[in-house]
Scaffold this motif. Structure first.
Motif, PDB file in Angstrom:
ATOM      1  N   CYS A 278     -17.549 -10.125  13.599  1.00 55.63           N
ATOM      2  CA  CYS A 278     -16.549 -10.820  14.407  1.00 55.63           C
ATOM      3  C   CYS A 278     -16.880 -12.309  14.354  1.00 55.63           C
ATOM      4  O   CYS A 278     -17.892 -12.744  14.918  1.00 55.63           O
TER       5      CYS A 278
ATOM      6  N   ARG B 296     -11.914  -5.084  20.537  1.00 60.54           N
ATOM      7  CA  ARG B 296     -11.684  -5.945  19.380  1.00 60.54           C
ATOM      8  C   ARG B 296     -11.970  -5.209  18.073  1.00 60.54           C
ATOM      9  O   ARG B 296     -11.246  -5.366  17.089  1.00 60.54           O
TER      10      ARG B 296
ATOM     11  N   GLU C 190     -14.114 -13.221  18.440  1.00 65.06           N
ATOM     12  CA  GLU C 190     -14.032 -12.960  19.873  1.00 65.06           C
ATOM     13  C   GLU C 190     -14.854 -14.022  20.591  1.00 65.06           C
ATOM     14  O   GLU C 190     -15.791 -14.590  20.033  1.00 65.06           O
TER      15      GLU C 190
ATOM     16  N   SER D 232     -17.506 -15.629   8.771  1.00 68.02           N
ATOM     17  CA  SER D 232     -17.368 -14.292   8.182  1.00 68.02           C
ATOM     18  C   SER D 232     -17.516 -14.322   6.667  1.00 68.02           C
ATOM     19  O   SER D 232     -17.913 -13.330   6.056  1.00 68.02           O
TER      20      SER D 232
ATOM     21  N   THR E 224     -14.599  -7.026   8.383  1.00 66.25           N
ATOM     22  CA  THR E 224     -14.456  -8.144   9.314  1.00 66.25           C
ATOM     23  C   THR E 224     -13.298  -7.887  10.265  1.00 66.25           C
ATOM     24  O   THR E 224     -12.373  -7.124   9.972  1.00 66.25           O
ATOM     25  N   CYS E 225     -13.380  -8.523  11.416  1.00 68.37           N
ATOM     26  CA  CYS E 225     -12.266  -8.501  12.359  1.00 68.37           C
ATOM     27  C   CYS E 225     -12.164  -9.878  12.986  1.00 68.37           C
ATOM     28  O   CYS E 225     -13.015 -10.741  12.762  1.00 68.37           O
ATOM     29  N   ALA E 226     -11.138 -10.090  13.772  1.00 65.15           N
ATOM     30  CA  ALA E 226     -10.888 -11.408  14.350  1.00 65.15           C
ATOM     31  C   ALA E 226     -12.034 -11.821  15.265  1.00 65.15           C
ATOM     32  O   ALA E 226     -12.726 -10.984  15.856  1.00 65.15           O
TER      33      ALA E 226
ATOM     34  N   ASN F 241     -15.160 -16.512  12.918  1.00 61.89           N
ATOM     35  CA  ASN F 241     -14.057 -17.226  12.271  1.00 61.89           C
ATOM     36  C   ASN F 241     -14.157 -17.059  10.758  1.00 61.89           C
ATOM     37  O   ASN F 241     -15.119 -16.484  10.237  1.00 61.89           O
ATOM     38  N   ASP F 242     -13.174 -17.552  10.046  1.00 60.67           N
ATOM     39  CA  ASP F 242     -13.116 -17.335   8.597  1.00 60.67           C
ATOM     40  C   ASP F 242     -14.359 -17.862   7.887  1.00 60.67           C
ATOM     41  O   ASP F 242     -14.891 -17.208   6.982  1.00 60.67           O
TER      42      ASP F 242
END
Length: 378
Positions: A212, A251, A239, A218, A235-237, A214-215
């Motif tokens: 979790c 999430r 938090e 990650s 990956t996920c957004a 940012n781009d």
């Protein structure tokens, strides 16, 4: 959270000369009070079976006390909030009482035996993936474990990494020097997080890593992970760093569901490839039960929630789909409440894999909601 250590602690308890009662009771997801009706039915059925076993009076008394204590606890003391399945292990004669709230659905069962009935929990350890969740930023990180519907935090890492700054100087040389220093500190931070992740992996053997962040984070951080963890990174957004455990779990849940769906699709593809080619695949309750009784099953595939009445031979204990004489020994049969559950337990006893299909699949529904990949054909 269920771990091998949890099961070892329960498994090691074996009262001398007495029996242990084990209950698994679905709580959440069922209509209000329906779990109390299910418990009453389980106790009634088990009492009827035990009455025919000529148990010693002190053993029978201990089991009766177990049933009463379990019933009283669930009716008058237990708060169902947040629990999907309640597991209880009891032996009143030696004052043994262990409660294990679970965050996943397990089939209702009430067992009495020489030791705790742990097959459902062993199945959980084998069937469910264990996830390492890393909330990663350039100067701090939090590491979590998600398994079988539960989440816990293992560690939080904070490193000294200055923010990017602009300074004067000839040709921006000083600014570039500071930028290089900051990037070096970020790399050290990533290495610290990676080391902590690998230590956890050595202890818990994670199946997947969920990042979790940012781009940028990650994209950069996975290269620092140990090779054994790099293979299964999703990956996920991002938090908020101070997010609660519940927020973190919510999430990552979509990523976990997507992984589970892909795994189920692979299982179903393998099953129906074998069925359609006339290979080592069968579907339908009749064919599956017969193959299981003949020791042919390698993997049992079952639609979650599928139940069906059936029968068991009183002599050789074989499972049957039809009432009448046993197909294998000619003995008498008696009804069982859930033939599918009995088949799952038999499969586990035989060392088979059990693959639960949680998402709707028309092909499996049409084929009877159950099937198997075989070891061999007869």
């Amino acid at each position: 959270m269920i771990t091998n250590e949890t099961l070892s602690d329960i498994r090691e308890y074996s009262p001398q000369n007495f029996l242990i009662t084990t209950l698994y009771l679905q709580i959440d997801g069922a209509p209000q009070q329906s779990h109390l009706i299910a418990l009453k039915d389980l106790i009634k059925q088990r009492k009827g079976e035990l009455d025919n076993q000529n148990l010693r009076p002190e053993i029978a008394s201990s089991i009766s006390d177990d049933f009463k204590r379990i019933s009283d606890f669930i009716n008058f003391e237990f708060s169902r909030q947040g629990t999907r399945t309640l597991a209880i292990f009891s032996c009143s004669a030696v004052k043994y009482w262990h409660i294990l709230p679970l965050q996943l659905p397990l089939r209702n069962s009430l067992a009495v035996g020489n030791g705790p009935y742990l097959l459902p929990l062993n199945m959980v350890l084998e069937e469910y993936d264990r996830f390492l969740v890393i909330l990663i930023e350039r100067a701090k990180a939090r590491l979590f474990e998600v398994f079988a519907g539960e989440i816990r935090e293992h560690s939080s890492i904070l490193d000294e990494v200055p923010r990017k700054v602009k300074v004067g100087g000839f040709g921006g040389a000083e600014e570039r020097r500071i930028a290089r220093h900051i990037e070096d500190l970020v790399r050290r931070h990533y290495k610290n997080v990676s080391d902590a992740a690998y230590e956890l992996h050595k202890k818990y053997s994670f199946n997947y890593v969920i990042l979790c962040g940012n781009d940028q984070n990650s994209k950069e951080f996975p290269h620092y992970l140990h090779n054994s963890l790099q293979e299964h990174v999703v990956t996920c957004a991002a938090e908020e760093f101070g997010a609660s455990l519940k927020e973190i779990q919510e999430r990552v849940l979509p990523a976990i569901r997507e992984i589970k769906q892909k795994q189920e699709q692979k299982v179903l593809k393998r099953l129906f490839d074998q069925v359609n080619s006339g290979g080592l695949g069968i579907v339908g309750i009749d064919s599956t039960i017969r193959a299981l009784q003949q020791g042919q099953v390698n993997s049992l595939v079952v639609r979650e929630g599928y139940t069906k009445n059936g029968f068991r031979c009183e002599n050789c204990r074989s499972l049957l789909t039809e009432r009448g004489e046993c197909d294998y020994c000619g003995g008498s049969t008696h009804p069982v409440m859930d033939l599918v559950d009995e088949a799952v337990q038999e499969a586990l006893h035989q060392g088979c894999q059990v693959k639960w299909i949680t998402s709707a699949n028309m092909q499996l529904e049409t084929a009877g909601k159950i099937g198997a990949i075989l070891r061999f054909k007869i």
